[in-house]
Design a protein around this motif. Structure first.
Motif, mmCIF file in Angstrom:
data_model
loop_
_atom_site.group_PDB
_atom_site.id
_atom_site.type_symbol
_atom_site.label_atom_id
_atom_site.label_comp_id
_atom_site.label_asym_id
_atom_site.label_seq_id
_atom_site.Cartn_x
_atom_site.Cartn_y
_atom_site.Cartn_z
ATOM 1 N N ALA A 16 0.855 -1.291 0.015
ATOM 2 C CA ALA A 16 0.086 -0.036 0.057
ATOM 3 C C ALA A 16 0.747 1.233 0.055
ATOM 4 O O ALA A 16 0.558 2.252 -0.726
ATOM 5 N N GLU A 17 1.853 1.157 0.709
ATOM 6 C CA GLU A 17 2.762 2.365 0.710
ATOM 7 C C GLU A 17 3.664 2.607 -0.256
ATOM 8 O O GLU A 17 3.546 3.648 -0.840
ATOM 9 N N GLU A 18 3.938 1.420 -1.180
ATOM 10 C CA GLU A 18 4.601 1.595 -2.381
ATOM 11 C C GLU A 18 3.450 2.154 -3.485
ATOM 12 O O GLU A 18 3.935 3.060 -4.086
ATOM 13 N N MET A 19 2.335 1.976 -3.428
ATOM 14 C CA MET A 19 1.321 2.456 -4.314
ATOM 15 C C MET A 19 1.111 4.024 -3.992
ATOM 16 O O MET A 19 0.953 4.865 -4.673
ATOM 17 N N GLN A 20 1.123 4.097 -2.731
ATOM 18 C CA GLN A 20 1.032 5.641 -2.304
ATOM 19 C C GLN A 20 2.119 6.350 -2.984
ATOM 20 O O GLN A 20 2.038 7.501 -3.343
#
Length: 69
Positions: A16-20
């Motif tokens: 999720a943090e990578e996508m953000q």
């Protein structure tokens, strides 16, 4: 206020943090929301949905994205 919509689902916090980060680099605001199965939903402004999905797709491997709306 802009309505936030479902752009993608991440299987864990790291993903999720990578996508953000991908979205941030593309100039798109995002929020995370917990889902029922311990996954995280990535939310973006409705007006940026298509651009967000394109950015996520371009910045990740296709099998990394758990689901799209």
């Amino acid at each position: 206020m802009t309505r936030m919509v479902h752009a993608a689902v991440a299987s864990d916090v790291r993903e999720a943090e990578e996508m953000q980060e991908i979205l941030r680099a593309a100039g798109i605001d995002s929020e995370l929301e917990s889902a029922e199965d311990d996954s995280l939903v990535v939310l973006v402004p409705e007006s940026k949905l298509e651009a967000a999905q394109d950015a996520i797709e371009a910045g990740t491997e296709p099998d990394e994205i758990v689901a799209e709306p």
